[in-house]
Structures are given as structure tokens and as C-alpha cells.
Design an enzyme around this catalytic site. Structure first.
Site, PDB file in Angstrom:
ATOM      1  N   GLN A 100       0.751  -1.287   0.025  1.00  0.00           N
ATOM      2  CA  GLN A 100       0.217   0.349  -0.116  1.00  0.00           C
ATOM      3  C   GLN A 100       1.073   0.813   0.129  1.00  0.00           C
ATOM      4  OE1 GLN A 100      -2.297   1.937   3.311  1.00  0.00           O
ATOM      5  NE2 GLN A 100      -4.171   1.206   2.303  1.00  0.00           N
ATOM      6  N   TYR A 170      -6.057  10.993   4.165  1.00  0.00           N
ATOM      7  CA  TYR A 170      -4.333  11.410   3.915  1.00  0.00           C
ATOM      8  C   TYR A 170      -4.146  12.148   2.725  1.00  0.00           C
ATOM      9  CZ  TYR A 170      -3.620   7.039   6.815  1.00  0.00           C
ATOM     10  OH  TYR A 170      -2.759   5.963   7.798  1.00  0.00           O
ATOM     11  N   ALA A 345      -9.885  -7.564   7.266  1.00  0.00           N
ATOM     12  CA  ALA A 345      -8.680  -7.063   8.423  1.00  0.00           C
ATOM     13  C   ALA A 345      -8.455  -7.704   9.947  1.00  0.00           C
ATOM     14  CB  ALA A 345      -8.805  -5.729   8.155  1.00  0.00           C
ATOM     15  N   ARG A 346      -9.737  -6.685  10.655  1.00  0.00           N
ATOM     16  CA  ARG A 346     -10.004  -7.499  12.405  1.00  0.00           C
ATOM     17  C   ARG A 346      -9.918  -8.911  12.201  1.00  0.00           C
ATOM     18  NH1 ARG A 346     -14.434  -2.977  13.808  1.00  0.00           N
ATOM     19  NH2 ARG A 346     -14.827  -4.065  11.170  1.00  0.00           N
TER      20      ARG A 346
END
Length: 393
Positions: A100, A170, A345-346
Site C-alpha cells: 500500500q 490522507y 482485516a480485523r
């Protein structure tokens, strides 16, 4: 079955993944010297051994001031040997590796980095308690080019794919936001202008690496902030990216790391745990007003699906569905809705081998209970606290 098998091999640009499950980027907090460590390698080796088709390394900043904190990886020649060890370990387990790439922009910690944080317009950063600097045209050109250079280094490091970070407010995402972008030049105002940096960055990466690796981008659908970027604009940006042809897939996301981080996660808001790991005076601020910043949203399976459907209806390019994908039923729903890949993810922090478990027993349910106490662990090594409450590193 009238939809693709999520656990069968699938093409992603020039590569073939062994299945359609991607480990989404989760900041690991395992690079204290901004270099690859054995802990980082093991962090990604586990889900690779556990059955994912591809593991995404987060977060590889394209410039030193683009880190969210000083210890974060940033792409330079010194990092390539470590990246090669990392990708070799992922490949040895049969999975692909993605890097990423991005610039944290206003989310960067200027105090930790010792460098000014950059944003489309001057603003106050509540995370570092400092003023962010308005990026100049030279800054924009430098950062755009740096994404291309970083992509080349990712290829040298053995990655099969790169994912460009256009989410969470971002750098590029902050330009998309009408709330954060108050510029009067060609990078502000209309959506066409605000999206200019996104299109130029995606094109810079494609021009730098051609078809050597798959190119994805993580795009916000909704900042979760009044006056921020919303799904109607995200649809148009996705269509522009598709028309440009610079990407092989889009991973859809939401939320603002700067202004509303829990909008991305849903579930419990770990305010006490965040306060415990913060330095003063931020610790006191979290204790006093944390509920206003770290808001709580109810968790539901596939919680991004409703908005993602709107993107799916507007573009033909491959899409990755993120958010509450934890079991075979959710994966099959994503496939039936026309998404080519799913991201987790989690649930993989809780069980790195969850994909293998689902392959062996489609009725498997994730043990993740969405308490979100994993979120503050990014400062000491990302992990599920129910599995690894106090690691010795």
C-alpha cells in the site's frame, strides 16, 4: 452457484491469485526504524499461511513527511532488501504480496516526523496538535512523482501488486474533500479539480511500472464528516479512474483518520485504550473529549455494501468489497452482488487462518467480536488483544 467461487483462483490485472480473499492493509506498527523487521514478516506470513490470496503491507509512505509517525516504512533503496525478505516469506506460503503506497498528508504526525504535515489547505491537526502546511504546486508534483518511484521500488522488492491510498483523508483523499480543500487553483473548487491529484497519481504509478504488477487503489466512498467527500462524488471519481485505465481494481472504503476514524470500523469505541497509549497532552484530550472524536457506530455484517453497490452499478472495473466480511455467507453475497474480490482485516488479526477454516467448513464463524481494542495496538504492534494481550517484542 451462479456467481464466482470466492475460494477459486482469479485474475487481478497481470497476476492470478489463488482465491478472491485479500488481507486488507492494517497498519502493523512493527517497523520502529522505518525498515522491515522479522515481526513484520511474521505478521504477513501468518495470514498467507492461513489461506488468503494476497496480503497487503501497510503502510509504505512515498516520502518521509508522508508517514503517520516516524517509525513507519517509507520507500527508499535501503528498504528493498527487507521488502524482498518479506515478499519471499509471503510467496513461500502460496499467497501474493501487495504494497500500500501513499502519503499521509494532514494525518501525518509532524512532531514525530520532524517535518511539516502537508494538506490542500492550512489547517489544525488534532492528532499532532500542530498546524498543517498548505501544499505548494511543487509539493504536489513531487509527491505525485514519488508514488511512481515508490511503485518501482515495490517491484524491486518482489511485490505482485501495489495499492494506492486514496482514502481516509490522507493526502490525495484530503484533496477530494470539500471540507479540507479550500484551494483556489487547479487542485481546488470543482470536483474535477479536487480529483486531479488522484488521477495524476494513478497515472504516474501506471506509467512507472506498466503491466509488471497489479495496480489497485483504495478509494473513499464517504468521509463520514459533514461537508466532506460523499458517495455521489465517489461515483464520478471511480468513473474517471475507470476511463483513464490506470487501475486494475478499486478497493472501496470510508471514514476519516483525521476527523472520524470509527466511521471506517464500526463496533465498540475503545476510548480508554486509546487514551492509555497516547502521550500528554493528547492523552488528556482523549479522556476529556474522546467521545466526540472516537464515535461509536453499530456493527453490522457487510456494513459498506449499501454504498459500494452504488459504485458497482456505475463502473465495470473490478471492485474489492471491504467492511464486515467475516464468513462464507458474506463472501458469497459479495460475489453475487458483482464484486470480484473481498477484503478482510480485523477478523484476520483474531484468526490469521480464518480462510483455511472457512475452506474446510463453510459454516465457520469468525471469533472477532468487533471490540476494536486492536486499534490502539498499532502503536505497540497490531494484534487482537484477546489472543495476544501484552506481547514481548
Amino acid at each position: 452457484m451462479n456467481h464466482p467461487d470466492v475460494l477459486a483462483p482469479a485474475k487481478l490485472g497481470p497476476i492470478t491469485l489463488r482465491n478472491r480473499v485479500i488481507k486488507s492493509a492494517t497498519f502493523e506498527g512493527l517497523t520502529p526504524n522505518a525498515l522491515v523487521t522479522d515481526d513484520l514478516i511474521e505478521f504477513h506470513r501468518r495470514p498467507a499461511a492461513g489461506g488468503v490470496g494476497m496480503s497487503t503491507v501497510a503502510y509504505c509512505a512515498v516520502a518521509p513527511e508522508g508517514r503517520t509517525e516516524y517509525g513507519q516504512l517509507w520507500m527508499r533503496p535501503d528498504v528493498v532488501p527487507g521488502l524482498r525478505r518479506l515478499t519471499d516469506a509471503i510467496h513461500a506460503e502460496g499467497a501474493a504480496a501487495s504494497a500500500q503506497l501513499g502519503h499521509a498528508g494532514p494525518v501525518a504526525n509532524a512532531k514525530s516526523n520532524g517535518l511539516p504535515a502537508l494538506a490542500p489547505s492550512m489547517s489544525f491537526n488534532p492528532l499532532s496538535m500542530k498546524i498543517t502546511k498548505a501544499a505548494t504546486l511543487d509539493d504536489i508534483r513531487r509527491i505525485t512523482a514519488a508514488h511512481g518511484s515508490a511503485a518501482k521500488l515495490a517491484v524491486e522488492g518482489g511485490f505482485d501488486a501495489v495499492e494506492i491510498h486514496f482514502g481516509h483523508n490522507y493526502f490525495a483523499s484530503s484533496f477530494l474533500s470539500p471540507k479540507l480543500n479550500r484551494r483556489k487553483d487547479s487542485y481546488g473548487g470543482s470536483l474535477e479539480n479536487r480529483a486531479r491529484i488522484v488521477l495524476e497519481t494513478a497515472r504516474a504509478v501506471r506509467d512507472a511500472v506498466g503491466g509488471k504488477v497489479a495496480i489497485l487503489a483504495k478509494l473513499n466512498m464517504d468521509d463520514g464528516v459533514p461537508g466532506g467527500f460523499r458517495v455521489d462524488e465517489a461515483i464520478q471519481v471511480a468513473q474517471w479512474l475507470e476511463a483513464d485505465g490506470s487501475l486494475d481494481a478499486l478497493e472501496l472504503t470510508m471514514g476519516s483518520s483525521l476527523l472520524n476514524p470509527m466511521y471506517l470500523f464500526k463496533g465498540d469505541a475503545p476510548i480508554r485504550e486509546f487514551a492509555a497509549v497516547m502521550p500528554q497532552p493528547i492523552k488528556l484530550g482523549v479522556q476529556l473529549v474522546g467521545k466526540k472524536f472516537i464515535r461509536e457506530y453499530p456493527y453490522t455484517p457487510l456494513f459498506m455494501l449499501e454504498q459500494a453497490r452504488q459504485i458497482r452499478a456505475a463502473v465495470a472495473m473490478p471492485l474489492v468489497l471491504l467492511g464486515g466480511v467475516t464468513d462464507r455467507d458474506g463472501m458469497d453475497t459479495a460475489m453475487a452482488e458483482g464484486f470480484e474480490f473481498v477484503a478482510m482485516a480485523r477478523a484476520l488479526l483474531r484468526e490469521p487462518d480464518l480462510v483455511n477454516k472457512i475452506a474446510a467448513d463453510p459454516g465457520t464463524r469468525s471469533l472477532c467480536d468487533h471490540n476494536n481494542r486492536c486499534m490502539p495496538t498499532i502503536f505497540t504492534g497490531a494484534r487482537c488483544v484477546l489472543v495476544d494481550p501484552d506481547p514481548v517484542r
